[in-house]
Design a protein around this motif. Structure first.
Motif, PDB file in Angstrom:
ATOM      1  N   PHE A   1       3.016  -6.286   6.025  1.00 15.54           N
ATOM      2  CA  PHE A   1       2.083  -5.636   5.121  1.00 15.54           C
ATOM      3  C   PHE A   1       1.405  -6.434   4.712  1.00 15.54           C
ATOM      4  O   PHE A   1       2.140  -7.485   3.876  1.00 15.54           O
ATOM      5  CB  PHE A   1       2.402  -4.622   3.390  1.00 15.54           C
TER       6      PHE A   1
ATOM      7  N   HIS B   1      -1.948  -8.004   2.294  1.00 13.28           N
ATOM      8  CA  HIS B   1      -2.103  -7.315   1.070  1.00 13.28           C
ATOM      9  C   HIS B   1      -2.930  -9.168   0.469  1.00 13.28           C
ATOM     10  O   HIS B   1      -2.651 -10.057   0.689  1.00 13.28           O
ATOM     11  CB  HIS B   1      -1.060  -7.238  -0.056  1.00 13.28           C
TER      12      HIS B   1
ATOM     13  N   LYS C   1      -8.672  -9.838   5.077  1.00 12.19           N
ATOM     14  CA  LYS C   1      -7.095  -9.164   6.340  1.00 12.19           C
ATOM     15  C   LYS C   1      -7.382  -8.398   7.143  1.00 12.19           C
ATOM     16  O   LYS C   1      -6.698  -8.494   8.581  1.00 12.19           O
ATOM     17  CB  LYS C   1      -6.304  -8.505   4.977  1.00 12.19           C
TER      18      LYS C   1
ATOM     19  N   ALA D   1      -3.285   1.100   3.240  1.00 14.25           N
ATOM     20  CA  ALA D   1      -2.446   1.588   2.750  1.00 14.25           C
ATOM     21  C   ALA D   1      -3.564   2.195   2.218  1.00 14.25           C
ATOM     22  O   ALA D   1      -2.743   3.808   1.673  1.00 14.25           O
ATOM     23  CB  ALA D   1      -1.523   0.771   1.792  1.00 14.25           C
TER      24      ALA D   1
ATOM     25  N   ASN E   1      -4.361  -3.376  -1.234  1.00 19.82           N
ATOM     26  CA  ASN E   1      -4.394  -5.110  -2.367  1.00 19.82           C
ATOM     27  C   ASN E   1      -2.676  -5.462  -2.083  1.00 19.82           C
ATOM     28  O   ASN E   1      -1.422  -4.093  -2.209  1.00 19.82           O
ATOM     29  CB  ASN E   1      -4.765  -3.894  -3.401  1.00 19.82           C
ATOM     30  N   SER E   2      -2.824  -6.206  -2.899  1.00 21.34           N
ATOM     31  CA  SER E   2      -1.120  -6.669  -3.940  1.00 21.34           C
ATOM     32  C   SER E   2      -0.728  -5.850  -4.986  1.00 21.34           C
ATOM     33  O   SER E   2       0.680  -5.967  -4.623  1.00 21.34           O
ATOM     34  CB  SER E   2      -1.717  -7.987  -4.341  1.00 21.34           C
TER      35      SER E   2
ATOM     36  N   TYR F   1       0.739  -3.459  -3.257  1.00 22.29           N
ATOM     37  CA  TYR F   1       2.348  -3.606  -2.692  1.00 22.29           C
ATOM     38  C   TYR F   1       3.524  -3.668  -3.195  1.00 22.29           C
ATOM     39  O   TYR F   1       4.338  -3.035  -2.899  1.00 22.29           O
ATOM     40  CB  TYR F   1       1.693  -5.254  -1.785  1.00 22.29           C
TER      41      TYR F   1
ATOM     42  N   TYR G   1       7.044  -1.695  -4.044  1.00 26.72           N
ATOM     43  CA  TYR G   1       8.049  -2.683  -3.583  1.00 26.72           C
ATOM     44  C   TYR G   1       9.462  -2.604  -4.900  1.00 26.72           C
ATOM     45  O   TYR G   1      10.690  -2.166  -4.989  1.00 26.72           O
ATOM     46  CB  TYR G   1       7.605  -4.039  -3.407  1.00 26.72           C
TER      47      TYR G   1
ATOM     48  N   PHE H   1      10.927   1.652   0.604  1.00 28.98           N
ATOM     49  CA  PHE H   1       9.850   0.090   1.331  1.00 28.98           C
ATOM     50  C   PHE H   1       9.703  -1.211   1.134  1.00 28.98           C
ATOM     51  O   PHE H   1       9.907  -2.072   2.687  1.00 28.98           O
ATOM     52  CB  PHE H   1       8.115  -0.378   0.344  1.00 28.98           C
TER      53      PHE H   1
ATOM     54  N   PHE I   1       9.674  -2.063   5.379  1.00 32.71           N
ATOM     55  CA  PHE I   1       8.140  -3.414   5.232  1.00 32.71           C
ATOM     56  C   PHE I   1       8.389  -4.664   4.599  1.00 32.71           C
ATOM     57  O   PHE I   1       8.124  -4.684   3.438  1.00 32.71           O
ATOM     58  CB  PHE I   1       7.106  -3.227   4.512  1.00 32.71           C
TER      59      PHE I   1
ATOM     60  N   GLY J   1       6.093  -9.485   3.683  1.00 30.26           N
ATOM     61  CA  GLY J   1       5.122  -9.361   2.941  1.00 30.26           C
ATOM     62  C   GLY J   1       3.762 -10.617   3.476  1.00 30.26           C
ATOM     63  O   GLY J   1       4.020 -11.292   3.295  1.00 30.26           O
TER      64      GLY J   1
ATOM     65  N   GLU K   1       0.788 -11.793   2.730  1.00 29.64           N
ATOM     66  CA  GLU K   1      -0.548 -12.139   1.241  1.00 29.64           C
ATOM     67  C   GLU K   1      -1.193 -12.938   1.391  1.00 29.64           C
ATOM     68  O   GLU K   1      -0.972 -14.589   2.212  1.00 29.64           O
ATOM     69  CB  GLU K   1       0.818 -13.091  -0.048  1.00 29.64           C
TER      70      GLU K   1
END
Length: 828
Positions: free
Chosen positions: A71, A73, A80, A400, A455-456, A459, A463, A469, A473, A476, A478
């Protein structure tokens, strides 16, 4: 380091002086570049500023373990999608081309089509080879069945069974004749009746017989009826044998042709056992369904008379053309087709699939239907692939946000990833009155890496809230909003600008233009020591600067063109700012930029409209009286104050309680408000300004209205960094410039924010000319001293503030409140 005083003298250690002009904007010196224009630079072949994220993505796609999907983010526009695409494209080139997948008929269970896996390009080869074989059979088998040799064998077999059938009938007739019973064969079948000599006895003659004779005849009729039924059963058996023998003859004759046609296909795929088994099933089914391969009546050979008149059977070329048409159009022949779901023939790398509209059908595929006789019917040839099929053996990239807009898509994706297989999921409309025939195709094993981009906030929400998740996934990646402003990164930025220009055929950028873009990138990052990784904005600025250069018929892009592009952006977006400035000029919104006032200070906030932000001065006022130690935030009382703003006010109250009258209760009631503020207020960046207004109200000392204040504070009086410092300074500068710069105006900012300054050039010029000032403040004592012109004052050995200091005046007033409070009767 020692900061020189604006008048040239050395500042005292405890004196706050304004920052020099050079500290207000960290300029990028174009002379550091050893090239003249970006034409001289090598194009960039790497992602810049996102080393941590790039390594995370690489790790996620390289580790071949369950659940290590990625993912990516971070902030919007931080590259990205571009970064992930670049990393995946490089990785895909080093991975083998995945196999093809096909669906074929399951002759034993038609609603459960079989999935076949073949090497790249094998699906199309199987489809074409089998198609040619069936087309050949559509010509060869009718020709075989219409040949003279086959007709002789078929007629001989028919004659044999016809003879047996006739013998069976003759035996029945002979036995009946012995009983004086006649057997009558008509169009509606066989019947029996008594004979009168050689003729059938008429019914009235039979009824006229004596009863005894009628009884005897009826007995003979019953015996003959039994023989007739036995003969009928024998005839049925003969017919079944004839049909079986005819079918066996047809199959025996056709088997040679079918085996010959399919053996070529089998040989080509002998290394694929599943394909060989399927071809064997095809051969068996063809022999069981030879009627499909007979020539339709419209294509039958001409009669002898037609041939004599120039008609006649089609030539072989015509027969093959007709066969090809039948193969394409006859739905009954679909059972022998190969539905090539995924074809990697000609591919040179693993697939990288970006699914921009991830509905359930576009992810896991769909099964289409055709309407026939009021029902929706389907077969395996109507199975269509989804993104997971296309990405199998490679990589699948999904936005996402788009994924979660589609019902059932997220759950379907999780099931596929968790179980490592792609299953088609029914999407039947239960409100439809039509009957729908469904399929249950064999699932296809899934082996691909899924990369979600978002976006964070999303994410971390997934989580925390979705138990699946973290399991599915695990990686991460970032993306940072900025990167250090090192010489190496500045050079990479220049190469990125050059790469955009080369890729989009833009004019070369002069080094002064690149330097200005570097400064803009630092402004975007809100930090003079960092560069923004909001590459979308930077790339747009590059394009816009190219436009303005072409408008002026320039040979390359210069600094002035970048400045023009930035100014044009502001001009397109600053209507709201112009209206705000007009409200100050017309005294609709009350803000003073000169003079003094008690309990009143200019605070600063930031207003955002789309992608444009600007500073807005706001008057903050404080009022005090004797009370129970309560500081009232009016915005909070009317539910316009957010929790962070309320926290700032409570922190301010904690500072008052900790600094003044440490051995007594504060007997004060205070109120604070943002004047002419009609929308929600949040954030604590005005807490130091609110304190200054409150200290002024308590001490009675007026504050300079030529100064504006921003900065949060803690309970010990330290001034803390805030966001939007550049916009706030510029916002107050614009109001002051509108009223006329006097040289006394300026802004108090947290000292920690000095490193973030990337102010407009007109502000820097005004500071350089001594017309405007920016003061870095570390403690509220320094701030109150600047605003009042009086020392704040520190406690001496006896614990008292110096006479005449602001702190002394505040504490004396609070002490008077406390004494008056103690003299009042309880409950008064």
């Amino acid at each position: 380091m020692t900061i020189p005083h604006p008048d040239g003298r050395t500042a005292a250690p405890d004196e706050t002086v304004s920052l020099p002009a050079d500290a207000l904007c960290s300029a990028c010196d174009a002379k550091q570049f050893e090239w003249s224009t970006t034409v001289e630079l090598e194009p960039l072949d790497q992602v810049i500023g996102q080393d941590r994220a790039v390594e995370a993505v690489r790790f996620g796609i390289e580790i071949q373990r369950l659940g290590f999907n990625v993912f990516a983010h971070g902030p919007a526009g931080s590259g990205k999608s571009t970064t992930v695409g670049h990393v995946l494209d490089v990785a895909a080139r080093h991975r083998p081309v995945p196999d093809d997948w096909c669906y074929v008929s399951n002759f034993d269970s038609p609603h459960q089509p079989i999935a076949l896996r073949l090497p790249p390009g094998g699906g199309a080869r199987l489809r074409d080879a089998l198609g040619q074989a069936v087309e050949g059979l559509l010509v060869a088998l009718p020709t075989l069945f219409e040949s003279d040799a086959y007709a002789v064998r078929r007629d001989a077999l028919a004659d044999d069974f016809q003879a047996r059938s006739q013998a069976n009938f003759e035996r029945l007739r002979a036995a009946a004749a012995e009983r004086q019973i006649g057997v009558i064969q008509g169009d509606d079948g066989i019947s029996i009746a008594p004979l009168d000599g050689d003729e059938i006895m008429r019914p009235e003659a039979f009824q006229a017989l004596e009863p005894a004779r009628r009884t005897a005849i009826e007995a003979r009729l019953a015996e003959t009826q039994s023989d007739l039924e036995a003969a009928a059963r024998a005839e049925q058996a003969i017919q079944r044998e004839a049909e079986a023998a005819t079918a066996a003859l047809e199959q025996a004759a056709a088997r040679v042709e079918v085996d010959a046609r399919l053996s070529t296909v089998r040989t080509a795929f002998e290394d694929a056992p599943d394909v060989v088994r399927f071809l064997e099933a095809v051969g068996k089914d063809v022999l069981d369904r030879l009627d499909l391969f007979r020539r339709p009546e419209a294509e039958a050979p001409a009669s002898d008379d037609e041939a004599a008149n120039g008609g006649g059977a089609p030539v072989r070329g015509d027969l093959m053309a007709v066969a090809r048409v039948r193969w394409r159009t006859d739905p009954r022949l679909r059972r022998y087709k190969v539905n090539v779901l995924i074809d990697h023939g000609g591919a040179t790398a693993a697939p990288v699939i970006v699914e921009r509209y991830p509905t359930l059908a576009s992810l896991v595929g769909r099964i289409e239907h055709e309407q026939r006789f009021g029902a929706l019917v389907t077969d395996f040839t109507l199975i269509k692939p989804g993104a997971l099929h296309r990405a199998n053996g490679g990589f699948l990239v999904i936005e996402a946000d788009e994924l979660f807009k589609q019902p059932r898509s997220w759950d379907a994706l999780k099931r596929a990833v968790r179980h490592g297989e792609i299953r088609f999921e029914a999407q039947q409309d239960e409100s439809s009155p039509m009957t729908t025939i469904m399929l249950d195709p064999a699932p296809i094993p899934l082996a691909c890496k899924v990369v979600l981009i978002g976006n964070s906030d999303l994410y971390f929400s997934l989580y925390a809230l979705d138990a699946d998740f973290p399991e599915l996934f695990k990686v991460g990646a970032e993306f940072a909003a900025s990167m250090p402003r090192t010489r190496q990164n500045v050079d990479l930025y220049a190469r990125m600008i050059a790469t955009i220009g080369m890729r989009e055929d833009l004019l070369p950028f002069h080094r002064t233009a690149v330097a200005r873009i570097i400064e803009h990138a630092a402004r975007l990052a809100e930090d003079a020591q960092r560069l923004s990784t909001y590459f979308l904005d930077v790339a747009d600025l590059v394009r816009e600067a190219d436009f303005w250069s072409r408008q002026s018929a320039g040979a390359h892009v210069e600094r002035r063109h970048v400045e023009r592009a930035i100014d044009a952006r502001v001009e397109r977006a600053d209507l709201a700012r112009d209206r705000v400035l007009e409200s100050y000029a017309r005294r609709i919104v009350l803000v003073d930029v000169s003079g003094e006032a008690v309990g009143q200070v200019n605070g600063l906030s930031v207003m955002t409209r789309g992608n444009f932000s600007f500073g807005v001065p706001m008057r903050i006022t404080a009022r005090v009286r004797m009370g129970a130690g309560e500081v009232v935030d009016i915005a909070r009382e009317v539910e316009l104050g957010g929790p962070v703003h309320s926290k700032g006010v409570l922190t301010l109250a904690g500072f008052l309680a900790g600094r003044y009258l440490p051995d007594d209760d504060l007997a004060v009631a205070a109120s604070l408000t943002f004047e002419q503020s009609y929308t929600a207020v949040d954030g604590d960046s005005a807490s130091s300004a609110e304190l200054y207004a409150l200290l002024s109200a308590l001490s009675g000392v007026p504050l300079r209205q030529s100064l504006a204040v921003t900065g949060s504070m803690n309970q010990t009086g330290e001034v803390q960094a805030i966001g939007g410092v550049n916009e706030k300074i510029e916002g107050y500068f614009d109001v002051c410039q509108q009223h006329g710069l006097t040289g006394d105006q300026g802004v108090l900012i947290p000292a920690a924010n000095a490193q973030h300054l990337m102010l407009r050039h007109d502000v820097v010029a005004a500071v350089r000319a001594g017309q405007f000032h920016v003061y870095p403040v570390r403690q509220v004592d320094a701030g109150i001293a600047l605003l009042t012109g009086l020392p704040a004052g520190a406690r001496d050995r006896r614990g008292r503030f110096p006479a005449g200091s602001v702190n002394r005046l505040v504490e004396d007033r609070l002490a008077r409140f406390a004494r008056r409070q103690r003299r009042r009767p309880d409950g008064a």
